[in-house]
Design a protein around this motif. Structure first.
Motif, PDB file in Angstrom:
ATOM      1  N   THR A   1       3.897   1.484   5.821  1.00 18.30           N
ATOM      2  CA  THR A   1       5.249   0.964   5.671  1.00 18.30           C
ATOM      3  C   THR A   1       6.002   1.714   4.585  1.00 18.30           C
ATOM      4  OG1 THR A   1       4.630  -0.686   4.012  1.00 18.30           O
ATOM      5  CG2 THR A   1       4.377  -1.305   6.334  1.00 18.30           C
ATOM      6  N   LEU A   2       7.314   1.571   4.617  1.00 16.37           N
ATOM      7  CA  LEU A   2       8.157   2.186   3.592  1.00 16.37           C
ATOM      8  C   LEU A   2       7.812   1.629   2.210  1.00 16.37           C
ATOM      9  CD1 LEU A   2      10.509   4.064   2.910  1.00 16.37           C
ATOM     10  CD2 LEU A   2      12.078   2.161   3.366  1.00 16.37           C
TER      11      LEU A   2
ATOM     12  N   GLY B   1       6.274  -6.392  -0.481  1.00 10.53           N
ATOM     13  CA  GLY B   1       6.493  -5.952   0.895  1.00 10.53           C
ATOM     14  C   GLY B   1       5.904  -6.914   1.907  1.00 10.53           C
ATOM     15  N   LYS B   2       6.223  -6.661   3.150  1.00  7.34           N
ATOM     16  CA  LYS B   2       5.699  -7.441   4.270  1.00  7.34           C
ATOM     17  C   LYS B   2       4.992  -6.492   5.239  1.00  7.34           C
ATOM     18  CE  LYS B   2       7.548 -11.534   3.249  1.00  7.34           C
ATOM     19  NZ  LYS B   2       6.769 -12.768   3.038  1.00  7.34           N
ATOM     20  N   ILE B   3       3.830  -6.905   5.707  1.00  2.00           N
ATOM     21  CA  ILE B   3       3.073  -6.132   6.691  1.00  2.00           C
ATOM     22  C   ILE B   3       2.717  -7.074   7.824  1.00  2.00           C
ATOM     23  CG2 ILE B   3       1.016  -4.762   7.130  1.00  2.00           C
ATOM     24  CD1 ILE B   3       1.026  -4.010   4.173  1.00  2.00           C
ATOM     25  N   ALA B   4       3.211  -6.757   9.004  1.00  3.37           N
ATOM     26  CA  ALA B   4       3.019  -7.631  10.171  1.00  3.37           C
ATOM     27  C   ALA B   4       3.499  -9.046   9.872  1.00  3.37           C
ATOM     28  CB  ALA B   4       1.563  -7.631  10.610  1.00  3.37           C
ATOM     29  N   GLY B   5       4.590  -9.142   9.114  1.00  2.00           N
ATOM     30  CA  GLY B   5       5.187 -10.435   8.802  1.00  2.00           C
ATOM     31  C   GLY B   5       4.516 -11.205   7.688  1.00  2.00           C
ATOM     32  N   ALA B   6       3.439 -10.689   7.116  1.00  2.00           N
ATOM     33  CA  ALA B   6       2.708 -11.398   6.065  1.00  2.00           C
ATOM     34  C   ALA B   6       2.839 -10.649   4.745  1.00  2.00           C
ATOM     35  CB  ALA B   6       1.235 -11.535   6.443  1.00  2.00           C
ATOM     36  N   SER B   7       2.793 -11.393   3.667  1.00  2.00           N
ATOM     37  CA  SER B   7       2.863 -10.800   2.331  1.00  2.00           C
ATOM     38  C   SER B   7       1.465 -10.412   1.852  1.00  2.00           C
ATOM     39  CB  SER B   7       3.491 -11.785   1.352  1.00  2.00           C
ATOM     40  OG  SER B   7       3.385 -11.291   0.033  1.00  2.00           O
ATOM     41  N   PRO B   8       1.304  -9.203   1.304  1.00  2.00           N
ATOM     42  CA  PRO B   8      -0.003  -8.790   0.774  1.00  2.00           C
ATOM     43  C   PRO B   8      -0.167  -9.128  -0.700  1.00  2.00           C
ATOM     44  CG  PRO B   8       1.468  -6.916   0.759  1.00  2.00           C
ATOM     45  CD  PRO B   8       2.284  -8.095   1.263  1.00  2.00           C
ATOM     46  N   GLY B   9       0.659 -10.032  -1.218  1.00  2.00           N
ATOM     47  CA  GLY B   9       0.686 -10.278  -2.653  1.00  2.00           C
ATOM     48  C   GLY B   9      -0.661 -10.630  -3.254  1.00  2.00           C
ATOM     49  N   LEU B  10      -1.427 -11.527  -2.624  1.00  2.00           N
ATOM     50  CA  LEU B  10      -2.725 -11.913  -3.169  1.00  2.00           C
ATOM     51  C   LEU B  10      -3.714 -10.749  -3.131  1.00  2.00           C
ATOM     52  CD1 LEU B  10      -3.166 -15.526  -1.743  1.00  2.00           C
ATOM     53  CD2 LEU B  10      -2.619 -14.858  -4.088  1.00  2.00           C
ATOM     54  N   ALA B  11      -3.671  -9.960  -2.067  1.00  2.00           N
ATOM     55  CA  ALA B  11      -4.546  -8.791  -1.984  1.00  2.00           C
ATOM     56  C   ALA B  11      -4.188  -7.764  -3.054  1.00  2.00           C
ATOM     57  CB  ALA B  11      -4.457  -8.165  -0.596  1.00  2.00           C
ATOM     58  N   VAL B  12      -2.891  -7.583  -3.305  1.00  2.00           N
ATOM     59  CA  VAL B  12      -2.455  -6.676  -4.368  1.00  2.00           C
ATOM     60  C   VAL B  12      -2.952  -7.185  -5.716  1.00  2.00           C
ATOM     61  CG1 VAL B  12      -0.456  -5.753  -5.598  1.00  2.00           C
ATOM     62  CG2 VAL B  12      -0.446  -5.853  -3.106  1.00  2.00           C
ATOM     63  N   ALA B  13      -2.830  -8.495  -5.948  1.00  2.00           N
ATOM     64  CA  ALA B  13      -3.304  -9.075  -7.209  1.00  2.00           C
ATOM     65  C   ALA B  13      -4.803  -8.842  -7.391  1.00  2.00           C
ATOM     66  CB  ALA B  13      -2.987 -10.567  -7.247  1.00  2.00           C
ATOM     67  N   ALA B  14      -5.572  -8.990  -6.311  1.00  2.00           N
ATOM     68  CA  ALA B  14      -7.015  -8.753  -6.394  1.00  2.00           C
ATOM     69  C   ALA B  14      -7.309  -7.292  -6.706  1.00  2.00           C
ATOM     70  CB  ALA B  14      -7.690  -9.164  -5.084  1.00  2.00           C
TER      71      ALA B  14
END
Length: 298
Positions: free
Chosen positions: A276-277, A152-165
């Motif tokens: 977000t959705l 997903g995208k939040i405020a135009g940024a990807s949370p991928g690294l935070a999700v991985a952590a």
């Protein structure tokens, strides 16, 4: 923790009928708020200094449990307690604090829900426990939720690294849960928590000193850090073990279902973070998978 290691005092059935849901809700609200407090404090403190403050304060709150039961620990227990402290507190707390600097609090709260599934997966991979068809399906659904959350995208940024952590932290929780069950059974759970948090505090302290911020830390960040340590860690663990003592671990662990709900709600209500959705869909998948996994063992 193994509920059979604790004495279970008699509690009138009528009081238990309302007391248990009340305490589960309170614990869910407390632990869910921890992601919000990390989100506030981590940018000022940095991950390791914040975690060190949290662990020192949390271990001090629980220290009476360790003092009361210190005689039950043998020399062979201490290295195991130190290892569990690293895997169940020091490293995952640091991962969540790192994630809090990069993504909304709700992201970590949702990722944390994978702990129950990882506990089952580690038991299957390393200890040969049967996982079963229902739990295998639950794992697939849960990991699908993680992929949705990371994409997903939040405020135009990807949370991928935070999700991985966050997912890595949940995996370490699963490893630690298996170690506790196999190597620390028979010890008072509150004393084990105090000892593991104490070792984790000692482990992180040198790194915290080396990376302590040079700029002044805002008062709101100090307040968040103290609340994170005293309330969310110390008092939260004490309440959790009170629940284990009275109703057993299987019922106490149902607080897992409440953490993402409270984590997202606190961040939305007090930090104005968006819901977000993608977060809703991922949360539904992960919580649904946890519910399916738990149903097998109920």
């Amino acid at each position: 923790m193994n509920s059979s290691t604790l004495a279970r005092p008699a509690v009138p059935a009528l009081s238990g009928a309302w007391l248990t849901p009340l305490e589960l809700g309170l614990l869910g609200a407390i632990w869910g708020s921890s992601f919000m407090f990390m989100r506030i404090a981590a940018p000022d403190f940095g991950a390791l200094p914040l975690v060190s403050v949290r662990l020192v304060l949390g271990s001090l709150v629980l220290m009476p449990f360790l003092v009361r039961h210190r005689a039950v620990f043998t020399r062979s227990h201490w290295p195991k307690l130190a290892l569990v402290g690293a895997l169940n507190a020091a490293v995952p707390f640091a991962l969540f604090a790192w994630a809090a600097q990069r993504a909304p609090a709700g992201i970590s709260a949702i990722a944390n829900s994978m702990t129950v599934l990882f506990t089952a997966l580690v038991a299957f991979l390393f200890y040969g426990e049967r996982i079963g068809g229902r739990r295998a399906v639950a794992l697939v659904i849960g990991f699908t939720g993680v992929v949705v959350l990371a994409s997903g995208k939040i405020a135009g940024a990807s949370p991928g690294l935070a999700v991985a952590a966050g997912v890595s932290a949940a995996f370490l929780y699963g490893v630690a849960a298996n170690l506790v069950r196999r190597h620390l059974t028979g010890l008072p759970a509150g004393a084990v928590a105090a000892a593991t948090l104490g070792f984790a505090a000692l482990l992180t302290l040198p790194f915290a000193v080396a990376s302590w911020p040079t700029q002044p830390i805002r008062g709101v960040s100090w307040l968040s850090a103290v609340t994170l340590g005293v309330l969310c860690t110390g008092m939260g663990y004490a309440l959790y073990y009170r629940l284990i003592q009275r109703v057993g671990a299987p019922r106490a662990v149902t607080v897992t279902y409440l953490l993402p709900l409270f984590g997202v709600a606190w961040a939305w209500l007090l930090l104005d973070e968006p819901v977000t959705l993608t977060m809703v869909a991922a949360g539904a998948l992960i919580l649904g998978s946890v519910a399916l996994s738990q149903r097998q063992s109920s």
